[in-house]
Design a protein around this motif. Sequence first.
Motif, PDB file in Angstrom:
ATOM      1  N   ASP A 109       0.963  -1.115   0.132  1.00 16.53           N
ATOM      2  CA  ASP A 109       0.133   0.022  -0.229  1.00 16.53           C
ATOM      3  C   ASP A 109       0.739   1.191   0.025  1.00 16.53           C
ATOM      4  O   ASP A 109       0.362   2.169  -0.834  1.00 16.53           O
ATOM      5  CB  ASP A 109      -0.955  -0.077   1.171  1.00 16.53           C
ATOM      6  CG  ASP A 109      -1.992   1.246   1.021  1.00 16.53           C
ATOM      7  OD1 ASP A 109      -2.556   1.270   0.038  1.00 16.53           O
ATOM      8  OD2 ASP A 109      -2.383   1.750   2.119  1.00 16.53           O
ATOM      9  N   ALA A 112       2.384   1.625  -3.451  1.00 19.52           N
ATOM     10  CA  ALA A 112       1.331   2.141  -4.634  1.00 19.52           C
ATOM     11  C   ALA A 112       1.035   3.558  -4.138  1.00 19.52           C
ATOM     12  O   ALA A 112       0.941   4.352  -5.176  1.00 19.52           O
ATOM     13  CB  ALA A 112      -0.036   1.181  -4.265  1.00 19.52           C
ATOM     14  N   ALA A 113       1.202   4.129  -3.170  1.00 14.53           N
ATOM     15  CA  ALA A 113       0.922   5.397  -2.713  1.00 14.53           C
ATOM     16  C   ALA A 113       2.164   6.326  -3.200  1.00 14.53           C
ATOM     17  O   ALA A 113       2.039   7.297  -3.950  1.00 14.53           O
ATOM     18  CB  ALA A 113       0.898   5.753  -1.189  1.00 14.53           C
ATOM     19  N   GLN A 116       1.708   6.364  -7.135  1.00 13.63           N
ATOM     20  CA  GLN A 116       0.811   7.075  -7.521  1.00 13.63           C
ATOM     21  C   GLN A 116       1.131   8.526  -7.365  1.00 13.63           C
ATOM     22  O   GLN A 116       0.678   9.488  -8.331  1.00 13.63           O
ATOM     23  CB  GLN A 116      -0.237   6.974  -6.607  1.00 13.63           C
ATOM     24  CG  GLN A 116      -1.632   7.726  -7.039  1.00 13.63           C
ATOM     25  CD  GLN A 116      -2.339   7.398  -8.403  1.00 13.63           C
ATOM     26  OE1 GLN A 116      -2.231   6.292  -8.708  1.00 13.63           O
ATOM     27  NE2 GLN A 116      -2.687   8.673  -8.999  1.00 13.63           N
ATOM     28  N   LEU A 119       3.350   9.286 -10.473  1.00 11.13           N
ATOM     29  CA  LEU A 119       2.660   9.376 -11.677  1.00 11.13           C
ATOM     30  C   LEU A 119       1.993  10.693 -11.700  1.00 11.13           C
ATOM     31  O   LEU A 119       1.752  11.228 -12.687  1.00 11.13           O
ATOM     32  CB  LEU A 119       1.611   8.323 -11.684  1.00 11.13           C
ATOM     33  CG  LEU A 119       0.831   8.176 -13.043  1.00 11.13           C
ATOM     34  CD1 LEU A 119       1.602   7.896 -14.160  1.00 11.13           C
ATOM     35  CD2 LEU A 119      -0.285   7.047 -12.737  1.00 11.13           C
ATOM     36  N   ASP A 120       1.451  11.115 -10.457  1.00  6.84           N
ATOM     37  CA  ASP A 120       0.800  12.548 -10.472  1.00  6.84           C
ATOM     38  C   ASP A 120       1.932  13.821 -10.658  1.00  6.84           C
ATOM     39  O   ASP A 120       1.441  14.756 -11.526  1.00  6.84           O
ATOM     40  CB  ASP A 120       0.083  12.816  -9.241  1.00  6.84           C
ATOM     41  CG  ASP A 120      -0.952  11.900  -8.893  1.00  6.84           C
ATOM     42  OD1 ASP A 120      -1.509  11.436  -9.818  1.00  6.84           O
ATOM     43  OD2 ASP A 120      -1.509  11.845  -7.688  1.00  6.84           O
TER      44      ASP A 120
END
Length: 123
Positions: A109, A112-113, A116, A119-120
């Motif tokens: 988790d 993944a954060a 993310q 990616l942002d």
Amino acid sequence: MNLRTGVLSLTLSVGGSTQVALVSVWRLVTMVRRRTMFSHAAFRYVDAVIGTIVAAAHLWFTVTALNAPGQRDDPGVTVIMGGIGLAILGVALIVLVLRMLLAQAVARDVEAAQMQAELDEVI
């Protein structure tokens, strides 16, 4: 230590560990309801549950050891009680394996954060 003191201390130990386990499970269920179970805060409660299960096994083995001298004519009772103690420890082992799976889920988790967030930044 007389019998009355022993029974009282055993009762208090069982009652205290039961309360700790119930509160810990209640907090974990609350975390599941809020969808915050994959966090490092959950480990405290899972560790408390594991500790209370191991304490219950220890108390069971203590009662078995205290009962064993009276069972010299029929040692099967002591063997069965020992088997029950091992089963209690088996439950603690299963919860420990589930704790390891929770640790992997928390790590994924967090990963993944981070992905993310990267990616942002790219977008």
